[in-house]
Design a protein around this motif. Structure first.
Motif, short mmCIF file in Angstrom:
data_model
loop_
_atom_site.label_atom_id
_atom_site.label_comp_id
_atom_site.label_asym_id
_atom_site.label_seq_id
_atom_site.Cartn_x
_atom_site.Cartn_y
_atom_site.Cartn_z
N PRO A 5 0.95 -1.22 0.11
CA PRO A 5 0.05 0.25 -0.08
C PRO A 5 0.87 1.54 0.02
N GLN A 6 0.64 2.34 -0.84
CA GLN A 6 1.17 3.37 -0.90
C GLN A 6 1.49 4.20 0.59
N GLY A 7 2.50 4.63 0.84
CA GLY A 7 2.99 5.38 1.89
C GLY A 7 3.05 4.51 3.09
N THR A 8 3.24 3.12 2.97
CA THR A 8 3.42 2.32 4.18
C THR A 8 5.04 2.01 4.44
N LEU A 9 5.87 2.25 3.44
CA LEU A 9 7.15 1.81 3.59
C LEU A 9 8.15 3.04 4.03
N PRO A 24 -10.58 -2.21 -3.05
CA PRO A 24 -10.86 -1.68 -4.39
C PRO A 24 -10.54 -0.29 -4.35
N GLY A 25 -9.96 0.55 -5.20
CA GLY A 25 -9.64 2.05 -5.12
C GLY A 25 -8.34 2.33 -4.49
N SER A 26 -7.86 1.65 -3.58
CA SER A 26 -6.76 2.20 -2.69
C SER A 26 -5.43 2.03 -3.59
N ALA A 27 -4.67 2.93 -3.15
CA ALA A 27 -3.51 3.36 -4.04
C ALA A 27 -2.54 2.32 -3.73
N ILE A 28 -1.90 1.66 -4.54
CA ILE A 28 -0.79 0.51 -4.59
C ILE A 28 0.05 0.80 -4.98
N THR A 29 1.62 0.91 -4.15
CA THR A 29 2.74 0.87 -5.17
C THR A 29 3.26 -0.68 -5.45
N VAL A 30 3.63 -0.43 -6.90
CA VAL A 30 4.14 -1.61 -7.64
C VAL A 30 5.46 -1.52 -7.83
N ARG A 31 6.15 -2.38 -7.51
CA ARG A 31 7.61 -2.31 -7.60
C ARG A 31 8.17 -3.61 -8.43
N PHE A 32 9.15 -3.26 -9.46
CA PHE A 32 9.53 -4.27 -10.37
C PHE A 32 11.16 -4.35 -10.32
N TYR A 33 11.53 -5.53 -9.84
CA TYR A 33 12.88 -5.75 -10.00
C TYR A 33 13.31 -6.81 -11.29
N THR A 34 13.91 -6.10 -12.13
CA THR A 34 14.17 -6.88 -13.44
C THR A 34 15.45 -6.27 -14.18
N ASN A 35 15.78 -7.00 -15.13
CA ASN A 35 16.44 -6.59 -16.13
C ASN A 35 16.00 -6.28 -17.49
N CYS A 36 14.72 -6.60 -17.52
CA CYS A 36 14.06 -6.22 -18.77
C CYS A 36 14.08 -4.74 -19.26
N GLN A 37 13.56 -4.72 -20.28
CA GLN A 37 13.49 -3.20 -20.89
C GLN A 37 11.87 -3.17 -21.51
N HIS A 38 11.70 -1.85 -21.72
CA HIS A 38 10.43 -1.60 -22.23
C HIS A 38 9.33 -2.31 -21.56
N LEU A 39 8.88 -2.08 -20.26
CA LEU A 39 7.80 -2.59 -19.40
C LEU A 39 6.54 -2.13 -19.83
N GLN A 40 5.66 -2.79 -20.02
CA GLN A 40 4.17 -2.42 -20.51
C GLN A 40 3.12 -3.17 -19.41
N LEU A 41 2.52 -2.43 -18.64
CA LEU A 41 1.67 -2.71 -17.69
C LEU A 41 0.23 -3.03 -18.13
N THR A 42 -0.55 -3.88 -17.77
CA THR A 42 -1.97 -4.13 -17.96
C THR A 42 -2.59 -4.52 -16.62
N LEU A 43 -3.96 -3.86 -16.42
CA LEU A 43 -4.76 -4.21 -15.24
C LEU A 43 -6.00 -4.68 -15.90
N GLY A 44 -6.35 -5.98 -15.74
CA GLY A 44 -7.62 -6.53 -16.48
C GLY A 44 -7.21 -6.45 -18.06
N THR A 45 -7.94 -5.62 -18.67
CA THR A 45 -7.81 -5.14 -20.08
C THR A 45 -7.46 -3.83 -20.32
#
Length: 198
Positions: A5-9, A24-45
């Motif tokens: 959850p955003q603001g809890t770290l 539902p509706g709460s602000a969530i921080t999402v973090r990605f540890y990766t060596n990939c490039q050009h990340l594309q994010l999808t929530l549902g559709t």
């Protein structure tokens, strides 16, 4: 891909988990540890804005409003597409237990300590973040202890019970005859699960 959850770290060493079951509706921080490039994010559709790279700490990060839909990230590594998905998890509905083994160093006859990983799953078989007391009993071997990775948990390691952390627990068993050693786990409200070490 891990979330919080955003603001809890408050400190850089605080843990994040592969959790996707928020209000539902709460602000969530999402973090990605990766060596990939050009990340594309999808929530549902719904396509979302690309996460921003933090060069100081070496990860990508974004904040999104939670919806009860799968969260998918795509990236490319050496020309190949790589994906990762978090799915909404329901309430705990089943226990899953399996012997862990290092794929690079298989268990040998001289190894008499076994590590059993216990996970609380929902009805669809997805891991949950639930925290419940799990009891363990061993027949044909010796129960050495239970561990959940929580430094604040002061339960005696030799006790036959422990609370899961983020839906997980590890049981250590000693056996010289794994084919005839059984481990039974149970927790309130769920069917017990019994397994042999081999």
């Amino acid at each position: 891909m891990v979330t919080v959850p955003q603001g809890t770290l408050h400190y850089p060493w605080e843990p994040l988990y592969r959790r996707w079951d928020y209000v539902p509706g709460s602000a969530i921080t999402v973090r990605f540890y990766t060596n990939c490039q050009h990340l594309q994010l999808t929530l549902g559709t719904t396509p979302l804005s690309a996460p921003v790279y933090d060069a100081q700490h070496g990860y990508y990060e974004t904040t999104i409003a939670y919806k009860n839909e799968p969260l998918l990230v795509r990236g490319t590594y050496q020309g190949e597409q790589v994906t990762d998905t978090l799915v909404p998890a329901g309430a705990p509905a089943q226990l899953h237990a399996a012997v862990w083994s290092d794929p690079l160093t298989p268990q040998t006859a001289d190894d008499d300590v076994y590590q059993i990983e216990v996970t609380l799953l929902d009805q669809a078989g997805h891991p949950t973040e639930a925290e419940q007391i799990v009891h363990a009993a061993v027949t044909g071997g010796t129960l050495l202890g239970l561990e959940n990775g929580d430094f604040a948990d002061t339960t005696d390691y030799s006790a036959d019970y422990r609370r899961t952390l983020a839906g997980h627990l590890v049981i250590f068993v000693r056996s010289t005859d794994p084919a005839h050693t059984t481990v039974t786990c149970h927790t309130n409200g769920l069917a017990p699960v019994t397994m042999t070490l081999q």
